[in-house]
Design a protein around this motif. Structure first.
Motif, PDB file in Angstrom:
ATOM      1  N   ALA A  78       0.826  -1.209   0.000  1.00  0.00           N
ATOM      2  CA  ALA A  78       0.000   0.000   0.000  1.00  0.00           C
ATOM      3  C   ALA A  78       0.861   1.261   0.000  1.00  0.00           C
ATOM      4  N   ALA A  79       0.302   2.314  -0.585  1.00  0.00           N
ATOM      5  CA  ALA A  79       0.942   3.638  -0.505  1.00  0.00           C
ATOM      6  C   ALA A  79       0.350   4.319   0.727  1.00  0.00           C
ATOM      7  N   MET A  80       0.920   4.015   1.898  1.00  0.00           N
ATOM      8  CA  MET A  80       0.311   4.442   3.147  1.00  0.00           C
ATOM      9  C   MET A  80       0.664   5.870   3.510  1.00  0.00           C
ATOM     10  N   LEU A  81      -0.348   6.543   4.017  1.00  0.00           N
ATOM     11  CA  LEU A  81      -0.203   7.918   4.475  1.00  0.00           C
ATOM     12  C   LEU A  81      -1.125   8.086   5.673  1.00  0.00           C
ATOM     13  N   THR A  82      -0.773   8.971   6.608  1.00  0.00           N
ATOM     14  CA  THR A  82      -1.607   9.210   7.788  1.00  0.00           C
ATOM     15  C   THR A  82      -1.948  10.684   7.887  1.00  0.00           C
ATOM     16  N   THR A  83      -3.209  10.969   8.127  1.00  0.00           N
ATOM     17  CA  THR A  83      -3.646  12.342   8.368  1.00  0.00           C
ATOM     18  C   THR A  83      -4.267  12.421   9.754  1.00  0.00           C
ATOM     19  N   PHE A  84      -4.205  13.598  10.368  1.00  0.00           N
ATOM     20  CA  PHE A  84      -4.605  13.755  11.773  1.00  0.00           C
ATOM     21  C   PHE A  84      -5.656  14.852  11.926  1.00  0.00           C
ATOM     22  N   ASN A  85      -6.389  14.761  13.021  1.00  0.00           N
ATOM     23  CA  ASN A  85      -7.289  15.822  13.455  1.00  0.00           C
ATOM     24  C   ASN A  85      -7.461  15.666  14.953  1.00  0.00           C
ATOM     25  N   ASP A  86      -8.004  16.685  15.594  1.00  0.00           N
ATOM     26  CA  ASP A  86      -8.297  16.548  17.017  1.00  0.00           C
ATOM     27  C   ASP A  86      -9.776  16.806  17.248  1.00  0.00           C
ATOM     28  N   VAL A  87     -10.286  16.216  18.317  1.00  0.00           N
ATOM     29  CA  VAL A  87     -11.710  16.274  18.612  1.00  0.00           C
ATOM     30  C   VAL A  87     -11.906  16.757  20.043  1.00  0.00           C
ATOM     31  N   ASP A  88     -12.812  17.708  20.202  1.00  0.00           N
ATOM     32  CA  ASP A  88     -13.226  18.147  21.535  1.00  0.00           C
ATOM     33  C   ASP A  88     -14.264  17.143  22.033  1.00  0.00           C
ATOM     34  N   MET A  89     -13.918  16.391  23.061  1.00  0.00           N
ATOM     35  CA  MET A  89     -14.774  15.314  23.543  1.00  0.00           C
ATOM     36  C   MET A  89     -15.784  15.764  24.603  1.00  0.00           C
ATOM     37  N   THR A  90     -15.936  17.075  24.781  1.00  0.00           N
ATOM     38  CA  THR A  90     -16.831  17.587  25.826  1.00  0.00           C
ATOM     39  C   THR A  90     -18.251  17.051  25.673  1.00  0.00           C
ATOM     40  N   ALA A  91     -18.809  17.150  24.459  1.00  0.00           N
ATOM     41  CA  ALA A  91     -20.206  16.752  24.246  1.00  0.00           C
ATOM     42  C   ALA A  91     -20.407  15.256  24.479  1.00  0.00           C
ATOM     43  N   VAL A  92     -19.479  14.439  24.000  1.00  0.00           N
ATOM     44  CA  VAL A  92     -19.599  12.995  24.198  1.00  0.00           C
ATOM     45  C   VAL A  92     -19.514  12.644  25.679  1.00  0.00           C
ATOM     46  N   MET A  93     -18.569  13.261  26.388  1.00  0.00           N
ATOM     47  CA  MET A  93     -18.405  12.972  27.813  1.00  0.00           C
ATOM     48  C   MET A  93     -19.632  13.422  28.609  1.00  0.00           C
ATOM     49  N   GLU A  94     -20.212  14.565  28.235  1.00  0.00           N
ATOM     50  CA  GLU A  94     -21.411  15.031  28.923  1.00  0.00           C
ATOM     51  C   GLU A  94     -22.586  14.088  28.651  1.00  0.00           C
ATOM     52  N   ALA A  95     -22.711  13.607  27.406  1.00  0.00           N
ATOM     53  CA  ALA A  95     -23.793  12.683  27.070  1.00  0.00           C
ATOM     54  C   ALA A  95     -23.652  11.379  27.850  1.00  0.00           C
ATOM     55  N   ARG A  96     -22.432  10.877  27.969  1.00  0.00           N
ATOM     56  CA  ARG A  96     -22.206   9.647  28.733  1.00  0.00           C
ATOM     57  C   ARG A  96     -22.545   9.852  30.196  1.00  0.00           C
ATOM     58  N   ALA A  97     -22.078  10.977  30.760  1.00  0.00           N
ATOM     59  CA  ALA A  97     -22.337  11.232  32.175  1.00  0.00           C
ATOM     60  C   ALA A  97     -23.831  11.375  32.453  1.00  0.00           C
ATOM     61  N   ALA A 103      -9.575  11.672   2.679  1.00  0.00           N
ATOM     62  CA  ALA A 103      -9.159  11.307   4.038  1.00  0.00           C
ATOM     63  C   ALA A 103      -9.450  12.428   5.023  1.00  0.00           C
ATOM     64  N   VAL A 104      -9.125  13.656   4.622  1.00  0.00           N
ATOM     65  CA  VAL A 104      -9.385  14.797   5.503  1.00  0.00           C
ATOM     66  C   VAL A 104     -10.885  14.984   5.699  1.00  0.00           C
ATOM     67  N   THR A 105     -11.653  14.841   4.636  1.00  0.00           N
ATOM     68  CA  THR A 105     -13.108  14.980   4.734  1.00  0.00           C
ATOM     69  C   THR A 105     -13.698  13.946   5.687  1.00  0.00           C
ATOM     70  N   PHE A 106     -13.198  12.720   5.614  1.00  0.00           N
ATOM     71  CA  PHE A 106     -13.682  11.666   6.505  1.00  0.00           C
ATOM     72  C   PHE A 106     -13.463  12.053   7.960  1.00  0.00           C
ATOM     73  N   LEU A 107     -12.259  12.522   8.298  1.00  0.00           N
ATOM     74  CA  LEU A 107     -11.971  12.902   9.682  1.00  0.00           C
ATOM     75  C   LEU A 107     -12.797  14.114  10.111  1.00  0.00           C
ATOM     76  N   VAL A 108     -13.009  15.058   9.206  1.00  0.00           N
ATOM     77  CA  VAL A 108     -13.819  16.227   9.538  1.00  0.00           C
ATOM     78  C   VAL A 108     -15.259  15.821   9.836  1.00  0.00           C
ATOM     79  N   ARG A 109     -15.804  14.885   9.042  1.00  0.00           N
ATOM     80  CA  ARG A 109     -17.153  14.397   9.298  1.00  0.00           C
ATOM     81  C   ARG A 109     -17.226  13.726  10.674  1.00  0.00           C
ATOM     82  N   MET A 110     -16.216  12.949  11.022  1.00  0.00           N
ATOM     83  CA  MET A 110     -16.202  12.309  12.335  1.00  0.00           C
ATOM     84  C   MET A 110     -16.095  13.353  13.439  1.00  0.00           C
ATOM     85  N   LYS A 111     -15.247  14.338  13.237  1.00  0.00           N
ATOM     86  CA  LYS A 111     -15.081  15.405  14.236  1.00  0.00           C
ATOM     87  C   LYS A 111     -16.406  16.130  14.471  1.00  0.00           C
ATOM     88  N   GLU A 112     -17.110  16.455  13.393  1.00  0.00           N
ATOM     89  CA  GLU A 112     -18.388  17.154  13.518  1.00  0.00           C
ATOM     90  C   GLU A 112     -19.414  16.309  14.278  1.00  0.00           C
TER      91      GLU A 112
END
Length: 430
Positions: free
Chosen positions: A224-243, A409-418
């Protein structure tokens, strides 16, 4: 009359395995369907059950040997004797203080502790990983209460027993001085002790599973022609929903609400918008899937294994969490099947449970992408012009650049972040 024990069918495309360990020795009583040997395949370790009840007969292969499907590895002799043939004592009785000897290669049976509880037979059926842990930690497996399937001892049980054994160990006593001996013309040799800086090495044969993992990962890098792209996610909403909902969720569904369900649902949502992330290359064709089979990495005694959540896009949060919890429990007990670890279209690996901050995961062919989750930690971020502390997580998407463009790849991570920063999107399908 002896009954042959053959290597069972191991799964699609798997024709060979390695005999990891004999769980029964010649002369041991064996019940029908009781495991007598452990096999290591490319994906899992599995037990070989006895087809009939009787006494363990000839072992036709050695531990570490490769065996093919259908090969005869042992025989079970007819007979309902509950115990092995007793050892034959030496004709000359031992003198005072001497240990009785046995003739030939016979082994003395281990006596049960007086007043102790009788250990279940299943507790003494040990997998290769458990046997190694027993030897390394010098514990008696017959005194360990197993928490695995049918009361079998797991590696965690051995480690817990080892810790308890160390805690109960008495302090070393001071030996009384030895009486003076007669003078000798030769000088006494100094006492021998281990050097503080002694260097040791140990060579351990790689398991078939580890060999396969090493080979496949290297093949992925070479192909494979492997490449890695990164993003960060603010987990506040998920943590509040779990709590807010964790108690109600567990009361209704009987399972805890974890983070993985949010990520699986977010990946399914993002893969619908970027289908190439869930696709694969077959020769000169691209195979697109209208379903998402998510491979999730879970810990097992022999290492990480990757069972598959089928049709994840159609599952509820409770169904995802229940499936993952079941995989984790059966991975520890060593009861996952080969079929449950085949056919994934996308992988999620959670290195955050081990404290990983950032990584570049390697794709699992023929898949074209893998998502890496990491630990959540508070970091300063700018929100509304103010610097605030938020629970942040880095996401890493490694992908095959032959199939997936950087924009995708970037679009995929952005969709997950949103979706993760606003979990309502997961409910209203945005």
């Amino acid at each position: 009359m002896a009954t042959e024990v053959k290597v069972p069918t191991l799964g699609e495309s798997i024709t060979e395995a390695t005999l990891g360990a004999w769980l029964k020795q010649p002369g041991d009583p064996v019940a029908a369907d009781e495991p007598i040997a452990s096999l290591e395949t490319d994906k899992v370790a599995l037990d070989v059950p006895s087809p009939v009840a009787g006494v363990m007969g000839e072992q036709r292969v050695k531990e570490g040997d490769n065996v093919s499907v259908g090969a005869v590895i042992a025989t079970i002799e007819a007979g309902g004797s509950a115990a092995a043939t007793p050892p034959v004592a030496d004709a000359n009785p031992p003198g005072p203080g001497e240990t009785p000897t046995l003739k030939g290669d016979e082994t003395a049976p281990v006596a049960a502790d007086a007043g102790g509880e009788e250990s279940g037979e299943s507790n003494l059926t040990l997998s290769p990983a458990v046997r190694r842990a027993v030897l390394e930690n010098h514990v008696d497996p017959s005194k360990i209460k197993g928490t695995g399937k049918d009361g079998r001892v797991t590696k965690d049980d051995v480690l817990t027993a080892a810790k308890a054994q160390k805690a109960e160990a008495p302090a070393p006593s001071v030996a009384a001085p030895a009486p003076p001996s007669a003078p000798s013309s030769a000088p006494a040799a100094p006492p021998r002790s281990a050097a503080a800086g002694e260097r040791r090495e140990e060579r351990v044969r790689m398991t078939r599973l580890r060999q396969t993992v090493a080979r496949r990962l290297k093949e992925a890098q070479n192909t494979a022609a492997m490449l890695t792209t990164f993003n960060d996610v603010d987990m506040t909403a998920v943590m509040e929903a779990r709590a807010r909902y964790k108690d109600l969720f567990e009361k209704k569904h009987g399972i805890r609400l974890g983070f993985m369900a949010f990520f699986v649902k977010a990946a399914a949502l993002a893969a619908r918008d970027v289908p190439s992330v869930n696709a694969s290359i077959d020769g000169d064709e691209i195979v697109y899937h209208d379903y998402l089979d998510v491979s999730v990495a879970v810990s097992a005694p022999q290492g990480l294994v990757v069972p598959v959540i089928r049709d994840a896009q159609a599952l509820s949060f409770a169904e995802i969490e229940t499936t993952i919890a079941d995989f984790g429990n059966r991975a520890k007990a060593g009861t996952l099947t080969i079929e449950e670890m085949q056919g994934g279209t996308f992988t999620i690996s959670n290195g955050g449970v081990f404290g990983s901050l950032l990584s570049t995961p390697i794709i699992n062919p023929p898949q074209s992408a893998v998502l890496g989750m990491h630990r959540i930690e508070e970091r300063p971020v700018v929100k509304g012009g103010q610097i605030v502390a938020r629970p942040m997580m880095y996401l890493a998407l490694s992908y095959d650049h032959r199939l997936i463009d950087g924009r995708e790849a970037v679009t995929f991570l952005v969709r997950m972040k949103e979706a993760l920063e606003d979990p309502t999107r997961l409910l209203i399908d945005l």
